[in-house]
Design a protein around this motif. Structure first.
Motif, PDB file in Angstrom:
ATOM      1  N   GLU A   1       0.817  -1.202   0.000  1.00 13.13           N
ATOM      2  CA  GLU A   1       0.000   0.000   0.000  1.00 13.13           C
ATOM      3  C   GLU A   1       0.859   1.264   0.000  1.00 13.13           C
ATOM      4  O   GLU A   1       0.363   2.351  -0.191  1.00 13.13           O
ATOM      5  CB  GLU A   1      -0.902   0.017   1.232  1.00 13.13           C
ATOM      6  CG  GLU A   1      -1.851  -1.151   1.308  1.00 13.13           C
ATOM      7  CD  GLU A   1      -2.515  -1.267   2.666  1.00 13.13           C
ATOM      8  OE1 GLU A   1      -3.025  -2.350   2.953  1.00 13.13           O
ATOM      9  OE2 GLU A   1      -2.507  -0.301   3.430  1.00 13.13           O
ATOM     10  N   VAL A   2       2.131   1.118   0.212  1.00 12.99           N
ATOM     11  CA  VAL A   2       3.032   2.258   0.319  1.00 12.99           C
ATOM     12  C   VAL A   2       3.860   2.356  -0.955  1.00 12.99           C
ATOM     13  O   VAL A   2       4.556   1.400  -1.304  1.00 12.99           O
ATOM     14  CB  VAL A   2       3.975   2.099   1.537  1.00 12.99           C
ATOM     15  CG1 VAL A   2       4.940   3.269   1.638  1.00 12.99           C
ATOM     16  CG2 VAL A   2       3.162   1.966   2.804  1.00 12.99           C
ATOM     17  N   PRO A   3       3.807   3.508  -1.630  1.00 11.49           N
ATOM     18  CA  PRO A   3       4.602   3.635  -2.859  1.00 11.49           C
ATOM     19  C   PRO A   3       6.090   3.427  -2.616  1.00 11.49           C
ATOM     20  O   PRO A   3       6.801   2.941  -3.476  1.00 11.49           O
ATOM     21  CB  PRO A   3       4.332   5.062  -3.331  1.00 11.49           C
ATOM     22  CG  PRO A   3       3.037   5.436  -2.696  1.00 11.49           C
ATOM     23  CD  PRO A   3       2.971   4.681  -1.399  1.00 11.49           C
ATOM     24  N   GLN A   4       6.561   3.743  -1.448  1.00  8.31           N
ATOM     25  CA  GLN A   4       7.977   3.593  -1.143  1.00  8.31           C
ATOM     26  C   GLN A   4       8.247   2.265  -0.436  1.00  8.31           C
ATOM     27  O   GLN A   4       9.077   2.183   0.456  1.00  8.31           O
ATOM     28  CB  GLN A   4       8.443   4.746  -0.243  1.00  8.31           C
ATOM     29  CG  GLN A   4       8.235   6.109  -0.817  1.00  8.31           C
ATOM     30  CD  GLN A   4       6.832   6.643  -0.516  1.00  8.31           C
ATOM     31  OE1 GLN A   4       6.051   6.027   0.180  1.00  8.31           O
ATOM     32  NE2 GLN A   4       6.515   7.783  -1.088  1.00  8.31           N
ATOM     33  N   ARG A   5       7.561   1.181  -0.826  1.00  2.86           N
ATOM     34  CA  ARG A   5       7.684  -0.075  -0.087  1.00  2.86           C
ATOM     35  C   ARG A   5       9.116  -0.592  -0.025  1.00  2.86           C
ATOM     36  O   ARG A   5       9.495  -1.235   0.937  1.00  2.86           O
ATOM     37  CB  ARG A   5       6.721  -1.130  -0.612  1.00  2.86           C
ATOM     38  CG  ARG A   5       7.147  -1.818  -1.863  1.00  2.86           C
ATOM     39  CD  ARG A   5       6.189  -2.958  -2.208  1.00  2.86           C
ATOM     40  NE  ARG A   5       6.373  -3.328  -3.575  1.00  2.86           N
ATOM     41  CZ  ARG A   5       5.621  -2.911  -4.567  1.00  2.86           C
ATOM     42  NH1 ARG A   5       4.606  -2.130  -4.335  1.00  2.86           N
ATOM     43  NH2 ARG A   5       5.875  -3.276  -5.784  1.00  2.86           N
ATOM     44  N   LEU A   6       9.917  -0.320  -1.034  1.00  2.00           N
ATOM     45  CA  LEU A   6      11.312  -0.767  -0.962  1.00  2.00           C
ATOM     46  C   LEU A   6      12.054  -0.045   0.151  1.00  2.00           C
ATOM     47  O   LEU A   6      12.861  -0.658   0.858  1.00  2.00           O
ATOM     48  CB  LEU A   6      12.008  -0.554  -2.301  1.00  2.00           C
ATOM     49  CG  LEU A   6      11.479  -1.415  -3.454  1.00  2.00           C
ATOM     50  CD1 LEU A   6      12.174  -1.046  -4.757  1.00  2.00           C
ATOM     51  CD2 LEU A   6      11.643  -2.887  -3.148  1.00  2.00           C
ATOM     52  N   ALA A   7      11.752   1.229   0.328  1.00  2.00           N
ATOM     53  CA  ALA A   7      12.387   1.979   1.423  1.00  2.00           C
ATOM     54  C   ALA A   7      11.911   1.438   2.762  1.00  2.00           C
ATOM     55  O   ALA A   7      12.701   1.324   3.707  1.00  2.00           O
ATOM     56  CB  ALA A   7      12.064   3.463   1.303  1.00  2.00           C
ATOM     57  N   VAL A   8      10.638   1.082   2.837  1.00  2.00           N
ATOM     58  CA  VAL A   8      10.101   0.532   4.083  1.00  2.00           C
ATOM     59  C   VAL A   8      10.760  -0.810   4.376  1.00  2.00           C
ATOM     60  O   VAL A   8      11.195  -1.074   5.503  1.00  2.00           O
ATOM     61  CB  VAL A   8       8.564   0.387   4.011  1.00  2.00           C
ATOM     62  CG1 VAL A   8       8.034  -0.398   5.195  1.00  2.00           C
ATOM     63  CG2 VAL A   8       7.907   1.753   3.915  1.00  2.00           C
ATOM     64  N   ARG A   9      10.866  -1.656   3.369  1.00  2.00           N
ATOM     65  CA  ARG A   9      11.493  -2.967   3.580  1.00  2.00           C
ATOM     66  C   ARG A   9      12.967  -2.813   3.963  1.00  2.00           C
ATOM     67  O   ARG A   9      13.474  -3.543   4.814  1.00  2.00           O
ATOM     68  CB  ARG A   9      11.340  -3.838   2.344  1.00  2.00           C
ATOM     69  CG  ARG A   9       9.913  -4.304   2.146  1.00  2.00           C
ATOM     70  CD  ARG A   9       9.835  -5.396   1.106  1.00  2.00           C
ATOM     71  NE  ARG A   9       8.462  -5.747   0.842  1.00  2.00           N
ATOM     72  CZ  ARG A   9       7.747  -6.592   1.574  1.00  2.00           C
ATOM     73  NH1 ARG A   9       8.278  -7.169   2.611  1.00  2.00           N
ATOM     74  NH2 ARG A   9       6.493  -6.860   1.269  1.00  2.00           N
ATOM     75  N   ALA A  10      13.653  -1.870   3.322  1.00  2.00           N
ATOM     76  CA  ALA A  10      15.058  -1.640   3.678  1.00  2.00           C
ATOM     77  C   ALA A  10      15.159  -1.160   5.120  1.00  2.00           C
ATOM     78  O   ALA A  10      16.041  -1.600   5.872  1.00  2.00           O
ATOM     79  CB  ALA A  10      15.688  -0.625   2.726  1.00  2.00           C
ATOM     80  N   ALA A  11      14.248  -0.266   5.518  1.00  2.00           N
ATOM     81  CA  ALA A  11      14.258   0.228   6.895  1.00  2.00           C
ATOM     82  C   ALA A  11      13.948  -0.909   7.864  1.00  2.00           C
ATOM     83  O   ALA A  11      14.576  -1.035   8.913  1.00  2.00           O
ATOM     84  CB  ALA A  11      13.248   1.369   7.054  1.00  2.00           C
ATOM     85  N   LEU A  12      12.983  -1.753   7.518  1.00  2.00           N
ATOM     86  CA  LEU A  12      12.656  -2.900   8.374  1.00  2.00           C
ATOM     87  C   LEU A  12      13.871  -3.807   8.553  1.00  2.00           C
ATOM     88  O   LEU A  12      14.120  -4.314   9.643  1.00  2.00           O
ATOM     89  CB  LEU A  12      11.491  -3.698   7.779  1.00  2.00           C
ATOM     90  CG  LEU A  12      10.102  -3.128   7.972  1.00  2.00           C
ATOM     91  CD1 LEU A  12       9.086  -3.886   7.116  1.00  2.00           C
ATOM     92  CD2 LEU A  12       9.707  -3.151   9.432  1.00  2.00           C
ATOM     93  N   SER A  13      14.619  -3.996   7.479  1.00  2.00           N
ATOM     94  CA  SER A  13      15.779  -4.882   7.572  1.00  2.00           C
ATOM     95  C   SER A  13      16.867  -4.309   8.468  1.00  2.00           C
ATOM     96  O   SER A  13      17.709  -5.053   8.954  1.00  2.00           O
ATOM     97  CB  SER A  13      16.338  -5.180   6.179  1.00  2.00           C
ATOM     98  OG  SER A  13      16.985  -4.040   5.655  1.00  2.00           O
ATOM     99  N   ARG A  14      16.836  -3.000   8.714  1.00  2.00           N
ATOM    100  CA  ARG A  14      17.848  -2.379   9.576  1.00  2.00           C
ATOM    101  C   ARG A  14      17.467  -2.448  11.051  1.00  2.00           C
ATOM    102  O   ARG A  14      18.290  -2.140  11.906  1.00  2.00           O
ATOM    103  CB  ARG A  14      18.079  -0.940   9.131  1.00  2.00           C
ATOM    104  CG  ARG A  14      18.732  -0.905   7.737  1.00  2.00           C
ATOM    105  CD  ARG A  14      18.949   0.459   7.209  1.00  2.00           C
ATOM    106  NE  ARG A  14      19.868   1.210   8.059  1.00  2.00           N
ATOM    107  CZ  ARG A  14      20.022   2.517   7.967  1.00  2.00           C
ATOM    108  NH1 ARG A  14      19.338   3.201   7.077  1.00  2.00           N
ATOM    109  NH2 ARG A  14      20.867   3.135   8.767  1.00  2.00           N
ATOM    110  N   LEU A  15      16.231  -2.831  11.346  1.00  2.00           N
ATOM    111  CA  LEU A  15      15.844  -3.006  12.748  1.00  2.00           C
ATOM    112  C   LEU A  15      16.466  -4.302  13.257  1.00  2.00           C
ATOM    113  O   LEU A  15      16.705  -5.230  12.488  1.00  2.00           O
ATOM    114  CB  LEU A  15      14.321  -3.097  12.877  1.00  2.00           C
ATOM    115  CG  LEU A  15      13.509  -1.864  12.499  1.00  2.00           C
ATOM    116  CD1 LEU A  15      12.019  -2.181  12.570  1.00  2.00           C
ATOM    117  CD2 LEU A  15      13.849  -0.695  13.398  1.00  2.00           C
TER     118      LEU A  15
END
Length: 184
Positions: free
Chosen positions: A100-114
């Motif tokens: 649902e988020v146009p920037q889903r790759l950025a969200v996934r990258a951020a999730l991977s940094r947690l």
């Protein structure tokens, strides 16, 4: 002759015949191998009770016959269960807030940094729609620890992705939904 030596001789002398017997009665070669292995397992467990050498092959065929019957019953049970499940299950809509988020790759990258636990707490809460007490049970920590980790994970994710509330599909709209009241 020891019982182990006798078993080796029985195995060597009857393996091929039992494999051929089982192969003619099942559809898959792997199933035939399983039947033969199970037959010899029974023979090994009952090695002290094996009949005399001139009766052993017939005894092994009898064991293999019962193993085959169990195999076929198990296959029928699995087929019936599979059919019942296919009839009862309707594909559940998969809710992936990332789509649902146009920037889903950025969200996934951020999730991977947690860190792993914070990411898991966040994903179980948001994507799997679990309550904090349920997440606590899944990962083996207290509900209070889950709430703390969830708050920290949201803040860290917000920091990694940014928090421009005017951006379409803003990450907080998706990932920072209110946590439902615990029903426990």
């Amino acid at each position: 002759m020891s019982s182990e030596d006798r078993f080796r001789r029985v195995y060597a002398g009857n393996f091929e015949a039992l494999l051929a017997y089982a192969s003619r009665r099942v559809e898959q070669p792997d199933d035939a191998a399983d039947v033969v292995a199970e037959t010899f397992l029974v023979a090994w467990r009952r090695s002290a009770d094996l009949p005399p050498d001139d009766e052993i092959r017939l005894w092994l065929y009898g064991v293999a016959r019962r193993v085959l019957a169990n195999h076929h019953r198990g296959g029928m049970r699995r087929e019936r269960l599979g059919e019942r499940l296919r009839q009862r299950l309707t594909p559940a809509p998969t809710r992936d807030p990332g789509s649902e988020v146009p920037q889903r790759l950025a969200v996934r990258a951020a999730l991977s940094r947690l860190n792993e636990t914070d990411r898991e707490v966040l994903l179980l809460t948001i994507w799997e729609d679990l309550q904090p007490w349920e997440v606590a049970e899944v990962i083996g920590v207290s509900p209070a620890a889950v709430r703390t980790r969830l708050s920290r994970a949201r803040a860290r994710l917000r920091q990694l992705v940014g928090h421009d509330r005017d951006a379409p599909g803003h990450v907080l709209d998706v990932l920072a939904v209110p946590v439902p009241e615990e029903g426990r």
